[in-house]
Design a protein around this motif. Structure first.
Motif, PDB file in Angstrom:
ATOM      1  N   GLY A  61       0.880  -1.150   0.154  1.00 52.35           N
ATOM      2  CA  GLY A  61       0.132  -0.078   0.010  1.00 52.35           C
ATOM      3  C   GLY A  61       0.808   1.214  -0.045  1.00 52.35           C
ATOM      4  O   GLY A  61       0.271   2.457   0.168  1.00 52.35           O
ATOM      5  N   ILE A  62       1.904   1.051  -0.324  1.00 55.21           N
ATOM      6  CA  ILE A  62       3.011   2.524  -0.162  1.00 55.21           C
ATOM      7  C   ILE A  62       2.702   3.113  -1.651  1.00 55.21           C
ATOM      8  O   ILE A  62       2.653   2.302  -2.723  1.00 55.21           O
ATOM      9  N   THR A  63       2.925   4.394  -1.765  1.00 57.64           N
ATOM     10  CA  THR A  63       2.176   4.929  -2.948  1.00 57.64           C
ATOM     11  C   THR A  63       3.400   4.967  -3.911  1.00 57.64           C
ATOM     12  O   THR A  63       4.674   4.944  -3.337  1.00 57.64           O
ATOM     13  N   LEU A  64       3.141   5.269  -5.352  1.00 58.18           N
ATOM     14  CA  LEU A  64       4.021   5.638  -6.026  1.00 58.18           C
ATOM     15  C   LEU A  64       5.028   6.644  -5.959  1.00 58.18           C
ATOM     16  O   LEU A  64       6.430   6.508  -6.082  1.00 58.18           O
ATOM     17  N   GLU A  65       4.347   7.551  -5.430  1.00 61.53           N
ATOM     18  CA  GLU A  65       5.200   8.972  -4.970  1.00 61.53           C
ATOM     19  C   GLU A  65       6.190   8.609  -3.943  1.00 61.53           C
ATOM     20  O   GLU A  65       7.575   8.833  -3.813  1.00 61.53           O
ATOM     21  N   GLU A  66       5.768   7.933  -2.863  1.00 59.94           N
ATOM     22  CA  GLU A  66       6.794   7.298  -1.756  1.00 59.94           C
ATOM     23  C   GLU A  66       7.846   6.288  -2.244  1.00 59.94           C
ATOM     24  O   GLU A  66       8.894   6.589  -1.970  1.00 59.94           O
ATOM     25  N   ILE A  67       7.433   5.419  -3.140  1.00 58.66           N
ATOM     26  CA  ILE A  67       8.217   4.490  -3.704  1.00 58.66           C
ATOM     27  C   ILE A  67       9.430   5.512  -4.371  1.00 58.66           C
ATOM     28  O   ILE A  67      10.604   5.165  -4.135  1.00 58.66           O
ATOM     29  N   LYS A  68       8.944   6.335  -5.162  1.00 60.63           N
ATOM     30  CA  LYS A  68       9.878   7.007  -6.108  1.00 60.63           C
ATOM     31  C   LYS A  68      10.843   7.676  -5.121  1.00 60.63           C
ATOM     32  O   LYS A  68      11.919   7.943  -5.501  1.00 60.63           O
ATOM     33  N   GLU A  69      10.233   8.423  -4.247  1.00 57.60           N
ATOM     34  CA  GLU A  69      11.123   9.294  -3.190  1.00 57.60           C
ATOM     35  C   GLU A  69      12.314   8.340  -2.567  1.00 57.60           C
ATOM     36  O   GLU A  69      13.275   8.786  -2.351  1.00 57.60           O
TER      37      GLU A  69
END
Ligand code: FES
Length: 153
Positions: A61-69
């Motif tokens: 459930g980790i967002t793509l934005e968080e993953i990208k960061e």
């Protein structure tokens, strides 16, 4: 010997994702490729680990934005080392622990009162009399806020 540079099809096949998903990850800046002399898109082999981590993080459930960061903390020009990945996992540690605890609560409480306001379960009168938990929060209050759970006397 395993190839060090991989084609779009090989990466998609080995990673278990569609080519459109691969392009989507690239468009989002999560992975990178280059063009070879034949103008064909090529990936470094370590892209497979990045994709595996992206998929696992999305499952949690980790967002793509968080993953990208988080992935942006990995070196771009060289294959990430164990230390690099350790640094990355530390970054997610707290989030993952919270999600794991939530899932454990869900597993353990799904047959009991979760404080959602339905008052339909046998223990609702004990854990959520007259839906008092609604004063604290919305949704499954006892899943989101386990600290509000009364201990049954
Ligand atoms: S399970 Fe919904 S209020 Fe108890």
């Amino acid at each position: 010997m395993a190839a060090t540079e991989l084609s779009v099809g090989t990466v998609a096949n080995r990673a278990g994702i569609s080519i459109s998903a691969l392009h989507f990850y690239e468009k989002k800046g999560l992975i990178r490729s280059w063009r070879n002399q034949g103008n064909q898109r090529r990936y470094k082999r370590d892209v497979l680990r990045r994709i595996a981590v992206i998929k696992a993080a999305q499952t949690m459930g980790i967002t793509l934005e968080e993953i990208k960061e988080t992935l942006s903390t990995l070196p771009d020009q060289r294959t990430p080392t164990k230390a690099d990945w350790q640094r990355l996992s530390k970054h997610w540690q707290r989030q993952l622990d919270k999600k794991i605890a939530y899932m454990q609560r869900l597993r353990d409480k799904v047959d009991g009162c979760i404080g959602c306001g339905c008052l339909s379960m046998q223990h609702c009168p004990i854990y959520n009399p007259d839906d008092q938990l609604a004063e604290h929060s919305s949704g499954a209050v006892l899943l989101e806020h386990p600290e509000l759970e009364k201990t049954e006397k």
